[in-house]
Design a protein around this motif. Sequence first.
Motif, short mmCIF file in Angstrom:
data_model
loop_
_atom_site.label_atom_id
_atom_site.label_comp_id
_atom_site.label_asym_id
_atom_site.label_seq_id
_atom_site.Cartn_x
_atom_site.Cartn_y
_atom_site.Cartn_z
N UNK A 124 0.81 -1.34 -0.05
CA UNK A 124 -0.04 -0.16 -0.12
C UNK A 124 0.96 1.14 -0.11
N UNK A 125 1.76 1.35 0.92
CA UNK A 125 2.77 2.31 1.21
C UNK A 125 4.00 1.92 1.52
N UNK A 126 5.15 2.63 1.38
CA UNK A 126 6.57 2.11 2.05
C UNK A 126 7.24 3.33 2.22
N UNK A 127 8.00 3.40 3.45
CA UNK A 127 8.87 4.25 3.62
C UNK A 127 8.48 6.01 3.64
N UNK A 128 7.00 5.86 4.16
CA UNK A 128 6.48 7.22 4.33
C UNK A 128 6.75 7.52 5.73
N UNK A 129 6.38 8.96 5.90
CA UNK A 129 6.60 9.37 7.35
C UNK A 129 5.17 9.51 8.17
N UNK A 130 5.20 8.95 9.20
CA UNK A 130 4.11 9.00 10.09
C UNK A 130 4.33 10.12 11.20
N UNK A 131 3.28 11.25 11.04
CA UNK A 131 3.57 12.50 11.98
C UNK A 131 2.30 12.74 12.70
N UNK A 132 2.56 12.84 13.82
CA UNK A 132 1.64 13.37 15.14
C UNK A 132 1.57 14.78 15.28
N UNK A 133 0.56 15.31 15.01
CA UNK A 133 0.58 16.93 15.46
C UNK A 133 0.01 16.92 16.93
N UNK A 134 -0.84 15.88 17.25
CA UNK A 134 -1.09 15.82 18.80
C UNK A 134 -0.07 15.77 19.71
N UNK A 135 0.54 14.73 19.46
CA UNK A 135 1.61 14.56 20.39
C UNK A 135 3.41 14.78 20.05
N UNK A 136 3.37 15.47 18.86
CA UNK A 136 4.59 16.01 18.46
C UNK A 136 5.65 15.13 18.38
N UNK A 137 5.62 14.15 17.41
CA UNK A 137 6.60 13.03 17.31
C UNK A 137 6.33 12.82 15.77
N UNK A 138 7.42 12.12 14.99
CA UNK A 138 7.25 11.52 13.61
C UNK A 138 8.13 10.35 13.50
N UNK A 156 9.67 7.32 10.21
CA UNK A 156 9.59 6.87 8.84
C UNK A 156 9.35 5.21 9.10
N UNK A 157 7.97 4.80 8.70
CA UNK A 157 7.76 3.13 8.93
C UNK A 157 8.12 2.24 7.53
N UNK A 158 8.31 1.22 7.60
CA UNK A 158 9.01 0.38 6.48
C UNK A 158 8.02 0.08 5.35
N UNK A 159 6.86 -0.32 5.65
CA UNK A 159 5.79 -0.57 4.96
C UNK A 159 4.29 -0.68 5.50
N UNK A 160 3.37 -0.52 4.57
CA UNK A 160 1.91 -0.62 5.11
C UNK A 160 1.34 -1.61 3.87
N UNK A 161 0.94 -2.85 4.43
CA UNK A 161 0.65 -4.10 3.60
C UNK A 161 -0.69 -4.53 3.73
N UNK A 162 -1.13 -5.27 2.56
CA UNK A 162 -2.40 -5.83 2.64
C UNK A 162 -2.33 -7.21 2.29
N UNK A 163 -2.56 -8.03 3.31
CA UNK A 163 -2.27 -9.53 3.16
C UNK A 163 -3.58 -10.07 3.66
N UNK A 164 -3.81 -11.42 3.58
CA UNK A 164 -5.03 -12.31 3.76
C UNK A 164 -4.65 -12.89 5.11
N UNK A 165 -5.83 -12.95 5.96
CA UNK A 165 -5.78 -13.63 7.23
C UNK A 165 -6.13 -15.11 6.75
N UNK A 166 -6.15 -15.88 7.97
CA UNK A 166 -6.51 -17.41 7.61
C UNK A 166 -7.76 -17.84 7.23
N UNK A 167 -8.67 -16.90 7.26
CA UNK A 167 -9.79 -16.95 6.43
C UNK A 167 -10.01 -16.34 5.22
#
Length: 272
Positions: A132-146, A148-159
Motif C-alpha cells: 500500500x505504502x512504503x517508507x513514508x513518514x507518520x507524523x503526530x500533530x497531537x503528540x509532536x513526534x514523527x 519513517x515506517x517500512x511498509x503498509x501492506x495488505x495481506x490475507x488472514x487465515x480465512x
Amino acid sequence: MAAKVSTIQRGGSRFYVNSETKEKVPGVTSVVGMLPKPFLVFWAAKMTAEAAVDNLSAVESIARHDRAGAVDYLKGAHRRYTKLRAGIGSDAHDLFERLIRGEYVPRRLHPDLQPYADNFREFLDVVQPELIRAEDVAWSDTHKYAGSFDALLRIKDADGSPVTVLADWKTSKATYPDVALQMAAYGFADKLIDPDGNEEPMPHIDAAAVLHVTPEQWAFKPVRFDAEVFGHFLTLRKTFDWDREVSKTVLGKPFAVGGSAGMVTGTQRRGR
C-alpha cells in the motif's frame, strides 16, 4: 503547497523537520531510546573483553608503544561492531524496499547481502503481500513526534479476508519488545507524509507485524498493537522532553555559597 519532511541529528537524537513551518519533532526511535537498557553495559564489556582476547598479541604490541591507543582500540570494540551491523542492516533495508516495490534487483549480490535478499524473496512468495505504502513518514500533530515506517501492506488472514498490516523489517539477531512501541507510535499518528510532502490522514490499520530476516531464516511475527502499548510510548515521549529540555531548568542558582578549601578537619590532621 506540499511541505516535504527532512531529518536532522541533534545531541544524539533524530528530529523530523517540516520544510514549510520549520516545526521540529523528535523521531520515534529516539523517543523509544528513552527506555533504560542496562544490558548494554554488559554487552559492551563483553565486546571489549572479546576484542582483547581475540587480538591479544596485537593489543599487547600496540600497548608497548601507545597505551592510550590500545585503550581506545578496546573501548571502541562495541562501536565498530554496531557500525558494521548498521551498514549491513541499511543495505538490506534498501534491498527489501526495492523488492517490495517490484523493482529490479540482481539475483547475484554481495555475499553479505545475498541470504537477506533470498529470504525476503521467499517471504514475498509465501505471504504474497500487496504493498500500500512504503517508507513514508507518520507524523503526530497531537503528540509532536514523527517516524519513517517500512511498509503498509495488505495481506490475507487465515480465512482469506484482506487485512491492513503495518510492517517493520528487522535484521538484528533477535526481535525485541520495544518494536511494539515503534509500531504503536506509527499507527496512532495523525497523518502520513510521502517523500513529495503530500499528506493524508492515517488510514485504518488492522494489525502490526515485524518481519525478522537473518542470513539463516525469516519469520513474520504479529506485534501487539493497541492503545495500552501506545500509552507507554507516550510516557517515553514525556521522558524525552524531560531529558532534553525540562531537566535543564530545574536547578537554580544557589541561595548562598561557602567553601572550606583551606580548612583542615580533625580527621585530616589525625591521618597525617
